[in-house]
Design a protein around this motif. Sequence first.
Motif, PDB file in Angstrom:
ATOM      1  N   GLY A  62       0.819  -1.196   0.000  1.00 16.36           N
ATOM      2  CA  GLY A  62       0.000   0.000   0.000  1.00 16.36           C
ATOM      3  C   GLY A  62       0.859   1.254   0.000  1.00 16.36           C
ATOM      4  N   ALA A  63       0.201   2.384  -0.074  1.00 18.51           N
ATOM      5  CA  ALA A  63       0.932   3.650  -0.195  1.00 18.51           C
ATOM      6  C   ALA A  63       1.778   3.960   1.039  1.00 18.51           C
ATOM      7  N   TYR A  64       1.443   3.364   2.177  1.00 16.22           N
ATOM      8  CA  TYR A  64       2.186   3.636   3.413  1.00 16.22           C
ATOM      9  C   TYR A  64       2.999   2.417   3.853  1.00 16.22           C
ATOM     10  N   SER A  65       3.299   1.535   2.926  1.00 19.17           N
ATOM     11  CA  SER A  65       3.956   0.273   3.244  1.00 19.17           C
ATOM     12  C   SER A  65       5.383   0.468   3.749  1.00 19.17           C
ATOM     13  N   GLU A  89      -4.201   4.412  -7.095  1.00 21.75           N
ATOM     14  CA  GLU A  89      -3.712   5.410  -8.032  1.00 21.75           C
ATOM     15  C   GLU A  89      -2.606   6.254  -7.412  1.00 21.75           C
ATOM     16  N   GLU A  90      -1.806   6.845  -8.276  1.00 24.40           N
ATOM     17  CA  GLU A  90      -0.755   7.741  -7.815  1.00 24.40           C
ATOM     18  C   GLU A  90      -1.361   9.005  -7.226  1.00 24.40           C
ATOM     19  N   HIS A  91      -0.807   9.432  -6.091  1.00 19.51           N
ATOM     20  CA  HIS A  91      -1.212  10.688  -5.470  1.00 19.51           C
ATOM     21  C   HIS A  91       0.036  11.531  -5.224  1.00 19.51           C
ATOM     22  N   LEU A  92       0.016  12.746  -5.749  1.00 23.98           N
ATOM     23  CA  LEU A  92       1.143  13.651  -5.586  1.00 23.98           C
ATOM     24  C   LEU A  92       0.740  14.833  -4.721  1.00 23.98           C
ATOM     25  N   LEU A  94       4.056  12.741  -3.131  1.00 17.84           N
ATOM     26  CA  LEU A  94       4.165  11.447  -2.481  1.00 17.84           C
ATOM     27  C   LEU A  94       4.204  11.605  -0.963  1.00 17.84           C
ATOM     28  N   ASN A  95       3.654  10.615  -0.250  1.00 21.26           N
ATOM     29  CA  ASN A  95       3.757  10.635   1.209  1.00 21.26           C
ATOM     30  C   ASN A  95       5.195  10.329   1.629  1.00 21.26           C
ATOM     31  N   ASP A  96       5.447  10.401   2.922  1.00 19.78           N
ATOM     32  CA  ASP A  96       6.819  10.262   3.427  1.00 19.78           C
ATOM     33  C   ASP A  96       7.400   8.883   3.098  1.00 19.78           C
ATOM     34  N   SER A  97       6.590   7.833   3.238  1.00 21.72           N
ATOM     35  CA  SER A  97       7.100   6.483   2.985  1.00 21.72           C
ATOM     36  C   SER A  97       7.555   6.321   1.540  1.00 21.72           C
ATOM     37  N   LEU A  98       6.704   6.741   0.600  1.00 21.92           N
ATOM     38  CA  LEU A  98       7.049   6.588  -0.810  1.00 21.92           C
ATOM     39  C   LEU A  98       8.154   7.558  -1.224  1.00 21.92           C
ATOM     40  N   THR A  99       8.189   8.731  -0.610  1.00 24.36           N
ATOM     41  CA  THR A  99       9.273   9.674  -0.897  1.00 24.36           C
ATOM     42  C   THR A  99      10.613   9.074  -0.516  1.00 24.36           C
ATOM     43  N   ARG A 100      10.673   8.432   0.639  1.00 28.81           N
ATOM     44  CA  ARG A 100      11.923   7.815   1.086  1.00 28.81           C
ATOM     45  C   ARG A 100      12.294   6.640   0.179  1.00 28.81           C
ATOM     46  N   ALA A 101      11.278   5.894  -0.292  1.00 27.58           N
ATOM     47  CA  ALA A 101      11.565   4.791  -1.217  1.00 27.58           C
ATOM     48  C   ALA A 101      12.184   5.309  -2.510  1.00 27.58           C
ATOM     49  N   VAL A 102      11.608   6.379  -3.045  1.00 27.10           N
ATOM     50  CA  VAL A 102      12.127   6.959  -4.290  1.00 27.10           C
ATOM     51  C   VAL A 102      13.541   7.497  -4.084  1.00 27.10           C
ATOM     52  N   LYS A 103      13.804   8.089  -2.936  1.00 24.17           N
ATOM     53  CA  LYS A 103      15.147   8.605  -2.663  1.00 24.17           C
ATOM     54  C   LYS A 103      16.184   7.488  -2.629  1.00 24.17           C
ATOM     55  N   LEU A 108       8.476   3.426  -8.874  1.00 18.50           N
ATOM     56  CA  LEU A 108       7.118   3.115  -8.444  1.00 18.50           C
ATOM     57  C   LEU A 108       6.207   2.848  -9.629  1.00 18.50           C
ATOM     58  N   ALA A 109       5.320   1.872  -9.454  1.00 19.81           N
ATOM     59  CA  ALA A 109       4.262   1.590 -10.418  1.00 19.81           C
ATOM     60  C   ALA A 109       2.972   1.426  -9.630  1.00 19.81           C
ATOM     61  N   TYR A 110       1.861   1.530 -10.313  1.00 25.01           N
ATOM     62  CA  TYR A 110       0.566   1.502  -9.627  1.00 25.01           C
ATOM     63  C   TYR A 110      -0.370   0.521 -10.308  1.00 25.01           C
ATOM     64  N   LEU A 111      -1.146  -0.194  -9.483  1.00 24.39           N
ATOM     65  CA  LEU A 111      -2.184  -1.088  -9.985  1.00 24.39           C
ATOM     66  C   LEU A 111      -3.514  -0.676  -9.380  1.00 24.39           C
TER      67      LEU A 111
END
Length: 285
Positions: A62-65, A89-92, A94-103, A108-111
């Motif tokens: 999930g988005a906060y995984s 869906e993508e939400h911009l 990004l939250n903190d969890s996904l931001t740290r993942a991208v860093k 990221l991909a979305y289903l």
Amino acid sequence: MQVPSPLTELRDERLRARDVRLYLKRDDLISPDIPGNKWRKLKYNLIAAREQGHHTLLTFGGAYSNHIRATAAAGARYGFDTIGVVRGEEHLPLNDSLTRAVKHGMRLAYLDRTTYRRKTEPDVLAALADEFGDFYLLPEGGTNALALQGCQELPAEIAPDFDVLCCACGTGGTLAGLAAGLRPGQRALGFSALKGGEFLAGDVRRLQIDAFGAETGNWAIDVESHFGGYAKRTPALDEFVADFRQRHDVTLDWVYVAKMLHGVFDRVRTGVFPAGTAVVAVVTG
């Protein structure tokens, strides 16, 4: 990486009054980016991915995984590309969890939610392979037979004698692995963070059979300490977290760990843990 993780005994008058000893296994201090059961679940999967010649890890969440975030950090640390397939869906922004993942370099991909429910089916996985190429698949939450092997190692790190090993439960993988590492006479107790967590008992049994060939039978699951369900909280839980911070200078994760420790102290208070019991609670982070 700080492994073995620290073990500390709590000094608390509520424990002394009932003659119960409580240790915290501070797996949250293993790594700031790959803490606790996330590292233990990933350890042997990373080895398998390397041995099989994979260069990319793909996983779901999930988005906060926290699992997605930890996979991204592990990939960056050990030289894997990483792909996180996110539910919805993508939400911009990004939250903190996904931001740290991208860093950490994760793509990221979305289903959509309908397709996400079918994420383990061959046609969905084939479509992901067509898009991203070859990858090593990590299941949602990181729970598989190799993950259980990593969790199984934790009890051997605990030097003092103890009777009960407690942990929070999401998928049941950590509990299944911990129970398999116990010595005779010891037992494991999981605390479901999910409302309606009765199904977890069947999942734990299946996970143990898949990983070890048989279930151990030395574990149980508390399904009453969820405080309304996954990622839900109440004023009573918030009060417990604040009081624990004041008493012990430890800030508890309220999604999982605080609910588990509240359940532990409730058992101490009501005498479910009899006098003389030694308990270890895993702080998974």
